[in-house]
Design a protein around this motif. Structure first.
Motif, mmCIF file in Angstrom:
data_model
loop_
_atom_site.group_PDB
_atom_site.id
_atom_site.type_symbol
_atom_site.label_atom_id
_atom_site.label_comp_id
_atom_site.label_asym_id
_atom_site.label_seq_id
_atom_site.Cartn_x
_atom_site.Cartn_y
_atom_site.Cartn_z
ATOM 1 N N PRO A 147 0.815 -1.229 0.000
ATOM 2 C CA PRO A 147 0.000 0.000 0.000
ATOM 3 C C PRO A 147 0.842 1.270 0.000
ATOM 4 O O PRO A 147 0.571 2.203 -0.760
ATOM 5 N N ARG A 148 1.870 1.310 0.842
ATOM 6 C CA ARG A 148 2.669 2.526 0.925
ATOM 7 C C ARG A 148 3.553 2.704 -0.296
ATOM 8 O O ARG A 148 3.787 3.827 -0.747
ATOM 9 N N LEU A 152 3.579 5.973 -2.695
ATOM 10 C CA LEU A 152 4.843 6.638 -3.005
ATOM 11 C C LEU A 152 5.075 6.691 -4.508
ATOM 12 O O LEU A 152 5.505 7.723 -5.053
ATOM 13 N N SER A 153 4.791 5.594 -5.188
ATOM 14 C CA SER A 153 4.978 5.563 -6.640
ATOM 15 C C SER A 153 4.101 6.590 -7.335
ATOM 16 O O SER A 153 4.524 7.229 -8.307
ATOM 17 N N ALA A 154 2.874 6.765 -6.851
ATOM 18 C CA ALA A 154 1.977 7.758 -7.454
ATOM 19 C C ALA A 154 2.537 9.168 -7.316
ATOM 20 O O ALA A 154 2.437 9.984 -8.230
ATOM 21 N N LEU A 155 3.164 9.458 -6.172
ATOM 22 C CA LEU A 155 3.763 10.773 -5.976
ATOM 23 C C LEU A 155 4.968 10.969 -6.891
ATOM 24 O O LEU A 155 5.129 12.015 -7.523
ATOM 25 N N VAL A 156 5.815 9.961 -6.970
ATOM 26 C CA VAL A 156 6.999 10.045 -7.831
ATOM 27 C C VAL A 156 6.589 10.215 -9.290
ATOM 28 O O VAL A 156 7.239 10.926 -10.059
ATOM 29 N N ALA A 157 5.486 9.576 -9.669
ATOM 30 C CA ALA A 157 5.024 9.623 -11.055
ATOM 31 C C ALA A 157 4.320 10.925 -11.420
ATOM 32 O O ALA A 157 3.900 11.097 -12.556
ATOM 33 N N GLY A 158 4.204 11.844 -10.480
ATOM 34 C CA GLY A 158 3.624 13.143 -10.820
ATOM 35 C C GLY A 158 2.524 13.608 -9.913
ATOM 36 O O GLY A 158 1.782 14.525 -10.274
#
Length: 265
Positions: A147-148, A152-158
């Motif tokens: 989940p985390r 985190l990936s969504a934030l890194v992706a924009g």
């Protein structure tokens, strides 16, 4: 710390621009000391990027930065080796070698990081832990991390437009606190944090050495700041972000020292 995520396209680092109320990480800039520390880190990197040596020797500075960064990252894991020995290829310690492989590979991951962060994290773990765990476990985060890591990936992706130094600190802190792989997580976390700064335009030439900044601030201070972040309490998160910004500022000074050493020949 729970990371809220919203869809949206990010842009390279723009300082304070974009840290609007809609941004899920925007409130981090209002935590005590964070905005000023982020500005100081950005100013330090900007001073480094104007050094005249970088007009003709940026590749050399970047290579030396990667070497020093790997040594410092291993030192934060408790394995401190002489830089001269590492430069001469005389260090076979698996922690050091994993840090070195990860550090040297960052340049090839810049374009992929924002498109497929999970893929990059798996690759970083393969590089960092190749000699430390079973082959079957390499690049495979535990189920507790899903989940985390997704957030985190969504934030890194924009999913955020906060300054790159703040996002880099968050990436670093999340991965180090979460320990998704169980082995070499610290090496992976620092490499991913550094990669974030490169990919988001904070240090596009990869010539600063934030890992050295963390060593200069001390292993105990690093561990204490990370423990504070892991609590999720606002004061702990703020202290971690400020700590990372300070390390970034010191890492810029280390980059300047590399530039000066090349200038002197």
């Amino acid at each position: 710390m729970t990371i809220p995520v919203r869809p949206g396209a990010g842009r390279p680092d723009t300082g304070r621009a974009g840290a609007a109320r809609r941004d899920p990480l925007g409130p981090l800039l209002d935590l005590p000391g964070v905005r000023d520390a982020a500005d100081a880190a950005r100013a330090g990197i900007d001073r480094l990027l104007t050094h005249r040596v970088l007009r003709r020797e940026s590749a050399g500075v970047s290579s030396e930065s990667a070497l020093r960064g790997a040594r410092a990252s291993a030192a934060l894991e408790g394995v401190d080796v002489p830089l001269a020995d590492l430069r001469a290829g005389q260090v076979g310690d698996p922690v050091v070698q994993g840090a070195l492989r990860s550090s040297l590979a960052l340049g090839s991951m810049v374009d992929t990081w924002s498109r497929a962060p999970g893929q990059v994290l798996a690759r970083l773990h393969v590089l960092a832990a190749a000699d430390l765990t079973d082959r079957a476990a390499l690049g495979r985060p535990g189920p507790h991390a899903a989940p985390r890591l997704g957030g985190l990936s969504a934030l890194v992706a924009g999913g955020t437009e906060v300054p790159a130094v703040v996002l880099a600190a968050l990436v670093h802190g999340e991965l180090a606190a979460l320990a998704p792989f169980g082995v070499a997580d610290g090496i992976v976390a620092r490499a991913a944090g550094r990669l974030t700064g490169i990919a988001r335009g904070l240090d596009p030439k990869a010539v600063s050495v934030p890992e050295v900044g963390f060593v200069e601030l001390g292993r105990e201070a690093y561990a204490a700041a990370l423990a504070g972040y892991a609590t999720g309490a606002p004061e702990g998160v703020a202290a971690w972000l400020v700590h990372c910004c300070r390390a970034t500022e010191l890492g810029a000074r280390e980059g300047l020292a590399i530039c000066e050493s090349l200038l002197r020949g």
